[in-house]
Design a protein around this motif. Structure first.
Motif, mmCIF file in Angstrom:
data_model
loop_
_atom_site.group_PDB
_atom_site.id
_atom_site.type_symbol
_atom_site.label_atom_id
_atom_site.label_comp_id
_atom_site.label_asym_id
_atom_site.label_seq_id
_atom_site.Cartn_x
_atom_site.Cartn_y
_atom_site.Cartn_z
ATOM 1 N N ASN A 137 0.903 -1.244 0.072
ATOM 2 C CA ASN A 137 -0.019 0.037 0.096
ATOM 3 C C ASN A 137 0.773 1.167 -0.004
ATOM 4 O O ASN A 137 0.366 2.179 -0.780
ATOM 5 N N THR A 337 -10.162 0.573 -0.614
ATOM 6 C CA THR A 337 -10.991 -0.538 -0.611
ATOM 7 C C THR A 337 -10.016 -1.723 -0.283
ATOM 8 O O THR A 337 -9.004 -1.977 -0.405
ATOM 9 N N PRO A 338 -10.889 -2.604 0.363
ATOM 10 C CA PRO A 338 -10.110 -3.849 0.963
ATOM 11 C C PRO A 338 -10.003 -4.823 -0.099
ATOM 12 O O PRO A 338 -10.478 -4.740 -1.208
ATOM 13 N N ASP A 339 -8.911 -5.434 0.138
ATOM 14 C CA ASP A 339 -8.252 -6.245 -1.156
ATOM 15 C C ASP A 339 -9.355 -7.235 -1.609
ATOM 16 O O ASP A 339 -9.408 -7.514 -2.697
ATOM 17 N N ARG A 342 -11.340 -5.683 -4.387
ATOM 18 C CA ARG A 342 -11.028 -4.590 -5.238
ATOM 19 C C ARG A 342 -11.352 -5.216 -6.465
ATOM 20 O O ARG A 342 -11.480 -4.336 -7.516
#
Length: 406
Positions: A137, A337-339, A342
């Motif tokens: 990230n 956004t959470p993985d 995505r």
């Protein structure tokens, strides 16, 4: 990776393969766009027919929106992207053979553009969602800017190359684009992510898609960023009219069309290289709105120009403004956004981007057919300025966003 100098990211093999795969895919798409646009214009001499090319590219994105994101979150993203690129290579090889034997038609072009658009609908969210698993990230904003730099370099060269090669026939351009997508697929297969993504559980694809929609609606700043690009570029997308502008207003040929298509990428490349070394850290929301407003102003300047030099300058500045918006939006949405989501959020974002580009081309074609080429471009530029102002009022969360990670 977080403390590495920007260019050292290219020494990171997974990121390099990912970047090169997207470069060859982008190059293939850009050369295809030049060849398809000029060939359709040669066959029809119709602004409406050029607009229909954009609609043919967009429809698969819209029809497959509930599927592609769920596929990217449930299955191996690398394999999904690989298959998408391989199918695009096959469609272009088919166009090359048909053109070589003089059997190409407007209807055949539209059909194969639809098939290629469907394949790209699966490729885009899958390969975009891979990137955060390659660099982490903290390095993501620089990775996005560097990746964009490489793709814009391809976008500078490939349309001009496509325009020059078209002198030897559309089949030559299509054959080279087929080879470009083949190389992209091979490079994609070599990507090894540093970490695996958490795949969604089995269940209704539509239900998983709705989860992505609900997530976007719950994040007002994310919704604002995605929808701003949709409506701003939808109205300001004059690229579908470039063959008409090149032929009627600037009095040039396919080589001039290639230069015009390359010009926005020159500005985007210079801007993305700057952003890779000087990442935006503060007041990102206001900078995004300023970039969209500049996009509208340069669209107006392009519409008023009768000089190829001035037109190229306007398009270069337009590309730089668009790149600021692209880098902010891409990094902002990914980091918010959470993985595990995505792929689905990327699919929605991809449809919005597709709408802003391909559907924007359709809108430009309709507008030009109704009002004329120059009025259509001017209306689009003014519409972009109006959208930027209205979105500043409607989405204060985005306007006041200070950093990319919120």
């Amino acid at each position: 990776m977080s403390d590495a100098a920007p260019l050292r990211l290219f020494h990171h093999r997974p990121f390099l393969f990912h970047c090169l795969s997207r470069v060859f895919s982008t190059a293939g798409s850009q050369m295809q766009a030049v060849a398809v646009a000029w060939q359709v214009y040669e066959l029809t001499h119709s602004a409406f027919a050029l607009g229909m090319v954009g609609l043919a590219q967009f429809l698969p994105r819209l029809l497959l929106i509930t599927v592609v994101g769920n596929v990217a979150d449930r299955f191996d993203r690398k394999k999904v992207a690989f298959l998408g690129q391989a199918v695009q290579a096959l469609t272009l090889a088919t166009l090359a053979v048909a053109s070589f034997h003089g059997q190409v038609s407007q209807e055949l072009i539209y059909c194969l553009v639809i098939v290629g658009g469907a394949a790209r609908s699966f490729e885009t969210p899958a390969i975009q969602a891979i990137l955060p698993t390659l660099v982490g990230n903290e390095a993501l904003p620089r990775a996005v800017a560097l990746g964009a730099s490489a793709m814009e370099a391809a976008t500078i060269i490939s349309p001009a190359l496509g325009g020059v090669l078209y002198v030897f026939g559309a089949s030559t351009v299509y054959a080279i684009t087929a080879a470009s997508f083949t190389i992209a697929a091979i490079l994609c297969s070599a990507i090894v992510p540093l970490e695996t993504w958490r795949r969604v559980s089995s269940g209704s694809g539509f239900a998983h898609f709705l989860e992505g929609i609900r997530f976007i609606r719950s994040r007002r700043a994310v919704l604002g960023a995605i929808s701003l690009d949709l409506f701003a570029v939808l109205l300001g997308g004059a690229t579908a009219l470039l063959p008409i502008v090149a032929h009627q207003q600037l009095h040039t040929g396919s080589w001039g069309l290639g230069l015009l298509r390359s010009a926005p990428a020159v500005g985007a490349l210079l801007c993305s290289l700057w952003l890779a070394h000087h990442p935006l850290r503060r007041q990102v929301g206001r900078k995004m709105f300023a970039a969209v407003a500049l996009f509208g102003l340069t669209t107006i300047a392009f519409g008023l120009s009768h000089s190829i030099a001035l037109s190229l300058a306007a398009l270069i500045l337009l590309g730089a403004a668009d790149m600021v918006s692209v880098v902010i939006r891409a990094a902002f949405v990914q980091l918010q956004t959470p993985d595990a989501m995505r792929g689905r959020v990327g699919a929605v974002n991809s449809v919005f981007i597709g709408a802003s580009n391909q559907l924007g081309e359709f809108e430009s074609g309709l507008s030009a057919a109704a009002f004329g080429t120059v009025p259509a471009i001017l209306i689009g530029g003014l519409g972009t300025l109006a959208v930027a102002y209205l979105w500043m009022l409607a989405f204060p969360e985005l306007r006041d966003a200070d950093t990319l990670d919120g």
